[in-house]
Design an enzyme around this catalytic site. Structure first.
Site, PDB file in Angstrom:
ATOM      1  N   HIS A  48      51.221  48.844  -5.246  1.00 14.62           N
ATOM      2  CA  HIS A  48      51.189  47.860  -4.160  1.00 14.62           C
ATOM      3  C   HIS A  48      50.552  48.467  -2.917  1.00 14.62           C
ATOM      4  O   HIS A  48      50.495  49.678  -2.780  1.00 14.62           O
ATOM      5  CB  HIS A  48      52.611  47.487  -3.719  1.00 14.62           C
ATOM      6  N   TYR A  49      50.155  47.588  -1.996  1.00 13.86           N
ATOM      7  CA  TYR A  49      49.910  48.066  -0.634  1.00 13.86           C
ATOM      8  C   TYR A  49      50.889  47.389   0.311  1.00 13.86           C
ATOM      9  O   TYR A  49      51.438  46.331   0.014  1.00 13.86           O
ATOM     10  CB  TYR A  49      48.457  47.886  -0.189  1.00 13.86           C
ATOM     11  N   THR A  50      51.090  48.052   1.455  1.00 19.79           N
ATOM     12  CA  THR A  50      52.161  47.602   2.353  1.00 19.79           C
ATOM     13  C   THR A  50      51.737  46.544   3.371  1.00 19.79           C
ATOM     14  O   THR A  50      52.581  45.812   3.869  1.00 19.79           O
ATOM     15  CB  THR A  50      52.674  48.796   3.180  1.00 19.79           C
ATOM     16  N   GLU A 117      54.445  51.845  -3.418  1.00 26.22           N
ATOM     17  CA  GLU A 117      53.764  51.209  -2.289  1.00 26.22           C
ATOM     18  C   GLU A 117      52.865  52.229  -1.602  1.00 26.22           C
ATOM     19  O   GLU A 117      53.270  53.377  -1.396  1.00 26.22           O
ATOM     20  CB  GLU A 117      54.795  50.701  -1.271  1.00 26.22           C
ATOM     21  N   HIS A 166      50.086  44.858  -8.458  1.00 28.45           N
ATOM     22  CA  HIS A 166      50.931  43.687  -8.241  1.00 28.45           C
ATOM     23  C   HIS A 166      50.169  42.410  -8.604  1.00 28.45           C
ATOM     24  O   HIS A 166      50.728  41.466  -9.153  1.00 28.45           O
ATOM     25  CB  HIS A 166      51.386  43.658  -6.776  1.00 28.45           C
ATOM     26  N   ASP A 176      47.477  42.472  -3.974  1.00 32.69           N
ATOM     27  CA  ASP A 176      47.532  43.930  -3.811  1.00 32.69           C
ATOM     28  C   ASP A 176      47.552  44.630  -5.172  1.00 32.69           C
ATOM     29  O   ASP A 176      48.035  44.051  -6.137  1.00 32.69           O
ATOM     30  CB  ASP A 176      48.749  44.354  -2.947  1.00 32.69           C
TER      31      ASP A 176
HETATM   32 ZN   LIG Z   1      53.027  44.087  -3.791  1.00 34.99          ZN
END
Ligand SMILES: [Zn+2]
Length: 277
Positions: A48-50, A117, A166, A176
């Site tokens: 994921h990215y935040t 993340e 994700h 993401d």
């Molecule tokens: Zn995500």
């Protein structure tokens, strides 16, 4: 005298039988037989990215709504050589990172995956448009991620095709880690899946890579590879599923309009990483 002594003995032994120590001494478990049909509970890694910066991400990911097993900072701090890795949830526990999700026949990936993340501003895709802007991931952050994913994948014997984003497991809701995420580079370093270039060229068989192809050709193959979507997906939803694939395997064209290269890469992946179901 003798009778009285026996009564006392009986009372003593009766007493022993009801001592609270007995339930805490478990029966020895026989482990002679080991079943052959089993698998680790963890069988996927989701990236994921935040969107949020490091401090804000820590606040969000330790709050009541969402969490992830790991969070990787974007840059090293002054005295460090590589970005910090935070572990926010023990691996034995499910983290709340995936939400409504599905991949290769598994639903609700919170239960079966490790969530990682990355601090990154994310991919902004203005509504109604097919191209946006993403923030590239610094090499030091990817180096840290590479080591972490490699180590987790080894421990749980996670297949390359189950190292995913994700957007792969929730293509209608999420984008993401976005098209800037270096999936190809990681795969070349031995982490995750990537279509073999020679195989792709063979499958292209001289066709122009950017010639558009029908969704009807791509969708059944995307399903075969592991993407989960409704048979009644609207054209917009179909586009989002194709875009999810492209963001992972064809970031140079993540418009959601498939072309011959999308098709050839997908076919190559199906040959290299078949999903037996
Ligand atoms: Zn995500």
């Amino acid at each position: 005298m003798k009778k009285g002594f026996l009564i006392i003995l009986a009372l003593l032994s009766g007493c022993q039988a009801t001592t609270p120590s007995s339930p805490t001494v478990p029966q020895a478990i026989n482990t002679t037989y080991v079943a052959r049909s089993h698998q680790p509970r963890i069988n996927a890694i989701v990236i994921h990215y935040t969107v949020a910066d490091e401090q804000r991400a820590i606040t969000l990911l330790t709050g009541k709504q969402v969490s992830s097993h790991y969070l990787i900072a974007q840059y090293p701090k002054d005295h460090q050589t590589s970005p910090e890795i935070y572990q926010l949830v023990p691996e034995e526990q499910a983290a709340w990172h995936a939400g409504l999700s599905a991949w290769r026949g598994t639903y609700n990936l919170n239960k079966t995956s490790i969530g990682i993340e990355l601090v990154n501003r994310g991919y902004s895709l203005p509504s109604g448009q097919h191209h946006g802007h993403c923030e590239s991931y610094p090499p030091q952050q990817i180096a840290v991620l590479d080591k972490l994913v490699r180590e987790i994948a080894e421990r749980y014997k996670i297949e390359p095709a189950n190292i995913i984003g994700h957007s792969d497991i929730a293509p209608l809701r999420k984008v993401d880690p976005g098209p800037c995420f270096p999936w190809q580079q990681l795969a070349q370093q031995g982490v995750g899946a990537w279509p073999d270039q020679k195989r792709v060229n063979k499958l292209l068989a001289g066709r122009a890579p950017d010639t558009p192809v029908d969704n009807a050709l791509l969708l059944p193959l995307l399903k075969q590879y592991g993407y989960v979507f409704s048979a009644h997906a609207t054209p917009q939803e179909q586009r989002q599923v194709i875009r999810a694939f492209q963001m992972h395997f064809q970031p140079e064209n993540s418009s959601g309009q498939g072309d011959q290269l999308t098709l050839a890469r997908l076919q190559a992946l199906l040959l290299q990483y078949p999903w037996h179901h």
